[in-house]
Write a protein that holds these residues in place. Structure first.
Motif, PDB file in Angstrom:
ATOM      1  N   ALA A  32       0.817  -1.208   0.000  1.00  0.00           N
ATOM      2  CA  ALA A  32       0.000   0.000   0.000  1.00  0.00           C
ATOM      3  C   ALA A  32       0.853   1.262   0.000  1.00  0.00           C
ATOM      4  CB  ALA A  32      -0.934  -0.008   1.217  1.00  0.00           C
ATOM      5  N   LEU A  33       1.901   1.276   0.811  1.00  0.00           N
ATOM      6  CA  LEU A  33       2.752   2.462   0.879  1.00  0.00           C
ATOM      7  C   LEU A  33       3.560   2.641  -0.401  1.00  0.00           C
ATOM      8  CD1 LEU A  33       3.861   2.084   4.581  1.00  0.00           C
ATOM      9  CD2 LEU A  33       2.438   3.912   3.649  1.00  0.00           C
ATOM     10  N   ALA A  89      -8.561  -2.879  -3.667  1.00  0.00           N
ATOM     11  CA  ALA A  89      -7.761  -1.675  -3.424  1.00  0.00           C
ATOM     12  C   ALA A  89      -6.464  -1.641  -4.236  1.00  0.00           C
ATOM     13  CB  ALA A  89      -7.472  -1.540  -1.930  1.00  0.00           C
ATOM     14  N   PRO A  90      -5.645  -2.717  -4.243  1.00  0.00           N
ATOM     15  CA  PRO A  90      -4.432  -2.671  -5.061  1.00  0.00           C
ATOM     16  C   PRO A  90      -4.735  -2.521  -6.551  1.00  0.00           C
ATOM     17  CG  PRO A  90      -4.328  -4.472  -3.479  1.00  0.00           C
ATOM     18  CD  PRO A  90      -5.742  -3.982  -3.484  1.00  0.00           C
ATOM     19  N   ALA A 198       3.329   0.216 -10.629  1.00  0.00           N
ATOM     20  CA  ALA A 198       2.029  -0.370 -10.975  1.00  0.00           C
ATOM     21  C   ALA A 198       2.096  -1.888 -10.901  1.00  0.00           C
ATOM     22  CB  ALA A 198       1.604   0.081 -12.374  1.00  0.00           C
ATOM     23  N   VAL A 199       3.197  -2.459 -11.391  1.00  0.00           N
ATOM     24  CA  VAL A 199       3.371  -3.916 -11.340  1.00  0.00           C
ATOM     25  C   VAL A 199       3.490  -4.389  -9.890  1.00  0.00           C
ATOM     26  CG1 VAL A 199       4.915  -5.825 -11.925  1.00  0.00           C
ATOM     27  CG2 VAL A 199       4.420  -4.051 -13.619  1.00  0.00           C
ATOM     28  N   ILE A 200       4.291  -3.675  -9.097  1.00  0.00           N
ATOM     29  CA  ILE A 200       4.462  -4.053  -7.691  1.00  0.00           C
ATOM     30  C   ILE A 200       3.135  -4.013  -6.955  1.00  0.00           C
ATOM     31  CG2 ILE A 200       5.506  -3.368  -5.497  1.00  0.00           C
ATOM     32  CD1 ILE A 200       7.898  -2.331  -7.104  1.00  0.00           C
ATOM     33  N   GLY A 204      -0.242  -7.080  -5.127  1.00  0.00           N
ATOM     34  CA  GLY A 204      -1.014  -7.123  -3.893  1.00  0.00           C
ATOM     35  C   GLY A 204      -2.385  -7.733  -4.071  1.00  0.00           C
ATOM     36  N   VAL A 205      -2.901  -7.747  -5.300  1.00  0.00           N
ATOM     37  CA  VAL A 205      -4.216  -8.345  -5.560  1.00  0.00           C
ATOM     38  C   VAL A 205      -4.194  -9.834  -5.259  1.00  0.00           C
ATOM     39  CG1 VAL A 205      -5.967  -8.746  -7.339  1.00  0.00           C
ATOM     40  CG2 VAL A 205      -4.689  -6.607  -7.308  1.00  0.00           C
TER      41      VAL A 205
END
Length: 222
Positions: A32-33, A89-90, A198-200, A204-205
């Protein structure tokens, strides 16, 4: 009948129904950060790609903060949808960052800059959507009050480490991409920066919705 043991929910047969270990919570905080780390370069890109003076270019970064705030306000009271919100969210932030990567070009028009504002807001809102439920989960992780206190105390430490690592990665990517060159080189650096994060963030999804236990379980324990 189900009851919680440590970081998992067990039924009467002792089978694990749901897992949400602290390690996954920490990983999601990092993710998230990382979504807002590129915000440190927004003002620079606004000056060199959008042609703005330093003061108005600085206000572009406010779109990230506004998105985080609005996303948190809309998400905080939806405990029953926490798993779904944590999952999307991700993806929301990844969409915003991908759009920024595709639209980062020199001599940007006013319409393009306004598009940046919208995309920055979208990227920030992804953090805001996840943050309230993430913090609640971290603070409730642990089998004893002492473990819960330790988990809660880790929040600030994780934030500092994630911000430092994210800034280091962002600086490395932009320097390798030639951010110290002309406007076209800066545009290339911006696309690499936004695309990399964006890839990183999209990764998270894959595990975000596993962190928060189902609402039905939480209600049965109340």
């Amino acid at each position: 009948m189900k009851f919680r043991v440590g970081g998992a929910v067990r039924d009467q047969r002792g089978e694990h129904a749901v897992r949400y270990p602290l390690q996954q919570c920490v990983g999601q905080q990092f993710d998230a950060l990382d979504e807002i780390t590129p915000g440190a370069f927004v003002s620079f890109f606004g000056q060199h790609l959008g042609g703005f003076d330093p003061l108005p270019a600085g206000f572009l970064g406010a779109a990230l903060a506004a998105g985080w705030t609005v996303g948190s306000m809309l998400s905080a009271g939806r405990a029953g949808q926490a798993r779904q919100l944590m999952a999307i969210a991700p993806l929301v932030s990844a969409i915003g960052l991908t759009g920024l990567a595709l639209s980062a070009h020199p001599e940007a028009s006013l319409i393009t800059v306004l598009l940046w504002v919208v995309l920055l807001f979208v990227a920030g809102s992804g953090v805001g959507i996840a943050w309230p439920h993430m913090m609640t989960t971290v603070m409730s992780t642990g089998r004893t009050p002492e473990e819960k206190d330790t988990a809660s105390a880790s929040i600030t430490t994780v934030q500092l480490i994630a911000t430092a690592l994210g800034a280091s990665l962002a600086g490395t990517v932009t320097n390798l991409a030639g951010i110290d060159g002309d406007a076209y080189a800066i545009g290339t650096a911006a696309r690499w920066l936004y695309g990399t994060f964006a890839v990183i963030v999209f990764l998270g999804v894959l595990y975000a919705n596993r962190i928060v236990p189902p609402y039905e379980t939480s209600r049965s324990e109340a």
